[in-house]
Write a protein that holds these residues in place. Structure first.
Motif, PDB file in Angstrom:
ATOM      1  N   SER A 109      19.698  63.909  35.036  1.00 42.08           N
ATOM      2  CA  SER A 109      19.314  64.929  34.059  1.00 42.08           C
ATOM      3  C   SER A 109      19.469  66.109  33.690  1.00 42.08           C
ATOM      4  O   SER A 109      19.327  66.900  34.235  1.00 42.08           O
ATOM      5  CB  SER A 109      17.867  64.536  34.851  1.00 42.08           C
ATOM      6  OG  SER A 109      17.202  62.648  35.127  1.00 42.08           O
ATOM      7  N   GLY A 110      19.056  66.747  32.359  1.00 41.19           N
ATOM      8  CA  GLY A 110      19.293  67.973  31.655  1.00 41.19           C
ATOM      9  C   GLY A 110      20.161  67.661  31.641  1.00 41.19           C
ATOM     10  O   GLY A 110      20.716  69.403  31.061  1.00 41.19           O
ATOM     11  N   ALA A 111      21.117  67.191  32.303  1.00 41.28           N
ATOM     12  CA  ALA A 111      22.511  67.778  31.990  1.00 41.28           C
ATOM     13  C   ALA A 111      23.080  67.976  30.986  1.00 41.28           C
ATOM     14  O   ALA A 111      24.289  68.515  30.119  1.00 41.28           O
ATOM     15  CB  ALA A 111      23.913  66.721  32.281  1.00 41.28           C
ATOM     16  N   TYR A 124      14.118  55.015  24.297  1.00 46.65           N
ATOM     17  CA  TYR A 124      13.894  56.260  23.301  1.00 46.65           C
ATOM     18  C   TYR A 124      14.165  57.222  24.216  1.00 46.65           C
ATOM     19  O   TYR A 124      14.517  57.340  25.493  1.00 46.65           O
ATOM     20  CB  TYR A 124      12.838  56.261  22.690  1.00 46.65           C
ATOM     21  CG  TYR A 124      11.652  56.639  23.615  1.00 46.65           C
ATOM     22  CD1 TYR A 124      11.202  57.805  24.204  1.00 46.65           C
ATOM     23  CD2 TYR A 124      10.890  54.949  23.337  1.00 46.65           C
ATOM     24  CE1 TYR A 124      10.049  57.208  24.333  1.00 46.65           C
ATOM     25  CE2 TYR A 124       9.381  55.679  23.914  1.00 46.65           C
ATOM     26  CZ  TYR A 124       8.886  56.574  24.853  1.00 46.65           C
ATOM     27  OH  TYR A 124       7.795  56.475  25.024  1.00 46.65           O
ATOM     28  N   ASP A 125      14.790  58.230  23.703  1.00 49.29           N
ATOM     29  CA  ASP A 125      15.316  59.270  24.020  1.00 49.29           C
ATOM     30  C   ASP A 125      14.244  60.615  24.969  1.00 49.29           C
ATOM     31  O   ASP A 125      13.227  60.692  23.401  1.00 49.29           O
ATOM     32  CB  ASP A 125      16.928  60.424  23.306  1.00 49.29           C
ATOM     33  CG  ASP A 125      16.943  60.932  24.041  1.00 49.29           C
ATOM     34  OD1 ASP A 125      16.912  61.364  25.298  1.00 49.29           O
ATOM     35  OD2 ASP A 125      18.485  60.831  24.038  1.00 49.29           O
ATOM     36  N   GLU A 126      14.068  61.082  25.636  1.00 50.34           N
ATOM     37  CA  GLU A 126      12.846  61.666  25.675  1.00 50.34           C
ATOM     38  C   GLU A 126      12.991  63.074  25.750  1.00 50.34           C
ATOM     39  O   GLU A 126      12.291  63.938  25.683  1.00 50.34           O
ATOM     40  CB  GLU A 126      12.980  61.405  27.677  1.00 50.34           C
ATOM     41  CG  GLU A 126      11.661  60.115  28.291  1.00 50.34           C
ATOM     42  CD  GLU A 126      10.775  60.463  29.838  1.00 50.34           C
ATOM     43  OE1 GLU A 126      10.556  60.927  29.713  1.00 50.34           O
ATOM     44  OE2 GLU A 126      11.983  60.755  29.911  1.00 50.34           O
ATOM     45  N   GLY A 127      14.372  63.528  25.516  1.00 50.61           N
ATOM     46  CA  GLY A 127      14.928  64.599  25.101  1.00 50.61           C
ATOM     47  C   GLY A 127      15.346  65.601  26.193  1.00 50.61           C
ATOM     48  O   GLY A 127      15.637  66.735  26.584  1.00 50.61           O
ATOM     49  N   VAL A 147      29.885  61.530  28.695  1.00 53.71           N
ATOM     50  CA  VAL A 147      30.147  59.771  28.012  1.00 53.71           C
ATOM     51  C   VAL A 147      29.125  59.317  26.871  1.00 53.71           C
ATOM     52  O   VAL A 147      29.023  59.543  25.902  1.00 53.71           O
ATOM     53  CB  VAL A 147      30.578  58.749  29.478  1.00 53.71           C
ATOM     54  CG1 VAL A 147      30.595  57.606  28.396  1.00 53.71           C
ATOM     55  CG2 VAL A 147      30.761  58.906  30.078  1.00 53.71           C
ATOM     56  N   ARG A 148      27.631  59.551  27.563  1.00 53.24           N
ATOM     57  CA  ARG A 148      26.150  60.122  27.163  1.00 53.24           C
ATOM     58  C   ARG A 148      25.343  59.620  27.091  1.00 53.24           C
ATOM     59  O   ARG A 148      25.131  60.552  28.426  1.00 53.24           O
ATOM     60  CB  ARG A 148      26.500  58.133  26.234  1.00 53.24           C
ATOM     61  CG  ARG A 148      26.135  57.075  27.334  1.00 53.24           C
ATOM     62  CD  ARG A 148      26.704  55.851  27.245  1.00 53.24           C
ATOM     63  NE  ARG A 148      26.691  54.989  28.746  1.00 53.24           N
ATOM     64  CZ  ARG A 148      25.761  54.263  28.915  1.00 53.24           C
ATOM     65  NH1 ARG A 148      25.139  52.951  27.679  1.00 53.24           N
ATOM     66  NH2 ARG A 148      25.584  53.145  30.197  1.00 53.24           N
ATOM     67  N   ASN A 149      24.127  60.136  26.495  1.00 49.78           N
ATOM     68  CA  ASN A 149      22.779  60.057  27.065  1.00 49.78           C
ATOM     69  C   ASN A 149      22.486  58.778  27.317  1.00 49.78           C
ATOM     70  O   ASN A 149      22.282  57.984  26.714  1.00 49.78           O
ATOM     71  CB  ASN A 149      22.380  60.997  26.729  1.00 49.78           C
ATOM     72  CG  ASN A 149      23.003  62.288  26.574  1.00 49.78           C
ATOM     73  OD1 ASN A 149      23.388  62.749  27.353  1.00 49.78           O
ATOM     74  ND2 ASN A 149      23.280  63.182  25.234  1.00 49.78           N
ATOM     75  N   LEU A 150      21.138  58.152  28.297  1.00 52.81           N
ATOM     76  CA  LEU A 150      20.571  56.993  28.188  1.00 52.81           C
ATOM     77  C   LEU A 150      19.531  57.638  28.303  1.00 52.81           C
ATOM     78  O   LEU A 150      18.654  58.540  28.192  1.00 52.81           O
ATOM     79  CB  LEU A 150      20.591  57.018  29.856  1.00 52.81           C
ATOM     80  CG  LEU A 150      22.161  57.081  30.913  1.00 52.81           C
ATOM     81  CD1 LEU A 150      22.261  56.815  32.342  1.00 52.81           C
ATOM     82  CD2 LEU A 150      22.594  55.739  30.171  1.00 52.81           C
TER      83      LEU A 150
END
Ligand code: FAD
Length: 404
Positions: free
Chosen positions: A170-172, A219-222, A211-214
């Protein structure tokens, strides 16, 4: 048990409450707009820097850190009601430099870092100049049992070479995230709880790849929950935290405070849900009377009040025990709150969503985002079932020692 609030605590609560009401809650739409306008969901918007400047000037800074040399020096019990207030908004904790996963990482650096590690990473984190992440979970193995973690940290002269694949870091993906606390095996053949170590990995080191964001519920919480690969990543041996094999010992030091902070914030989130629900149901009329006069809605409000109070008392007890007998002796209470608080918040927010009708799942209230957040906390920092197992083992041991 002694939970009475001192004058100092009441004063701080008044300050944080006022800051949340006057500064943070009104800034929520602007925060969203600035992130949206940047085109980058992990952008650090100017409004957050403005909030941080104001909080820092008001002395409302690093309140989570009990170590008086580095932080505000508050006890867990003193911090609990403040974290609760901050948790009313997802952008609240960062404004006070009290957000996850940085608080846990700063605790680790305070307790286990060398002076040089503290100068390089703790100082800018405490100043709110950079952010950090924690890389433990791996896609290939059931990571709720951290003994399964497969990544390798191998010594080669005066460097460690790191290889592995992580996810849910998280946060990366955040623009200002510079450092990861990485967990991996230094001794795969050692005693199960001595195989793992933790090491500091700057995210700009060669071999670290996003690689990607989960997404969360699609949806993406940011937040930037990243999947990452680490391929022949070389860092100096001085980046190791403590000694080889100390990974589990450090994880225990990190997770106690981190867990209670999440629970405190969830209580604030549940309080906000009840507040929003109450305001809404007095305004809307269906079938001839305000929703607030429907028995079922009154039940939701009353049940929510009971559940919030129960959870808060348990969290305060856990905080008081951490302060008085230490995190290890408070192990059962920490497991209990990690089971109780996310479930409670999820339930209370769910009722508020229902009371709002369609608006409850839309972007017009913070409820949908808060629901998703509460739900994920039944997984993050250990799934419910792992805490239930740990609690049951402790109870069995207490009652029937040979069963524990
Ligand atoms: C939003 C979010 C943020 C996160 N942030 C981070 C982070 O910053 N850094 C990081 O390293 N990780 C992070 N995580 C990962 C999180 O800690 C793991 O998802 C969690 O530990 C579970 O590991 P797993 O996903 O591998 O599930 P698994 O280990 O595969 O477990 C799957 C399920 O099995 C069940 N289970 C497991 N053990 C038992 C048992 N003893 N008895 C009965 N059932 C059991 C549980 O229901 C569990 O959910 C985050 C996760 C989420 C969702």
């Amino acid at each position: 048990m002694e939970f009475a609030f001192t004058d100092k605590m009441r004063g701080l609560q008044d300050q944080v409450r006022a800051f949340m009401e006057d500064e943070v809650l009104p800034a929520e739409p602007l925060y969203r707009d600035q992130v949206h306008a940047s085109g980058n969901p992990y952008h650090h918007p100017q409004v957050m820097e403005d909030l941080k400047d104001k909080a820092r000037s008001a002395g409302l800074w690093n309140l989570f850190l009990p170590d008086p040399e580095w932080g505000a020096g508050l006890s867990n019990l003193e911090y609990a009601p403040l974290a609760e207030l901050m948790g009313r908004s997802v952008i609240g904790p960062e404004a006070f430099n009290c957000s996850a996963p940085d608080t846990g990482n700063m605790e680790v650096l305070t307790q286990f870092g060398t002076r040089a590690q503290q100068e390089e990473w703790l100082v800018p984190l405490l100043a709110g100049e950079i952010r950090s992440c924690f890389s433990m979970t791996e896609p290939e193995v059931a990571s709720s049992d951290a003994r399964n973690i497969q990544s390798r940290i191998e010594r080669d002269g005066d460097q460690y070479v790191i290889n592995g694949r992580k996810w849910w870091t998280s946060g990366a993906a955040r623009e200002r995230c510079k450092i990861s606390i990485f967990m991996g095996k230094t001794d795969p053949d050692g005693e199960p709880y001595r195989q793992q170590s933790m090491i500091l990995v700057p995210l700009d080191t060669r071999g670290v790849e996003h690689v990607r964001n989960l997404s969360v519920f699609g949806y993406d919480e940011g937040e930037g929950h990243s999947e990452m690969t680490f391929t022949d990543v070389r860092v100096p041996v001085s980046n190791l935290l403590q000694e080889e094999g100390d990974g589990f010992r450090i994880a225990q030091g990190r997770l106690g405070p981190g867990r209670i902070h999440h629970c405190m914030r969830l209580i604030g989130m549940a309080e906000r849900a009840v507040e929003l629900m109450c305001r809404r149901v007095v305004q809307r009329t269906a079938f001839g009377k305000p929703l607030a006069r429907q028995g079922v809605i009154q039940n939701w409000i009353a049940e929510s009040r009971c559940e919030i109070e129960q959870a808060r008392l348990l969290v305060l007890k856990a905080a008081w025990m951490m302060d008085t007998v230490g995190n290890k002796a408070a192990k059962a209470e920490i497991a209990m709150i990690k089971i109780v608080a996310p479930r409670m918040a999820q339930q209370v927010i769910d009722r508020a969503i229902q009371a709002f009708g369609g608006a409850g799942v839309s972007q017009d209230t913070p409820l949908a985002q808060h629901y998703a957040h509460a739900r994920t906390l039944r997984l993050a920092d250990g799934p419910d079932e792992v805490h239930l197992m740990s609690l049951a083992k402790q109870e069995l041991f207490r009652r029937v020692p040979h069963e524990g």
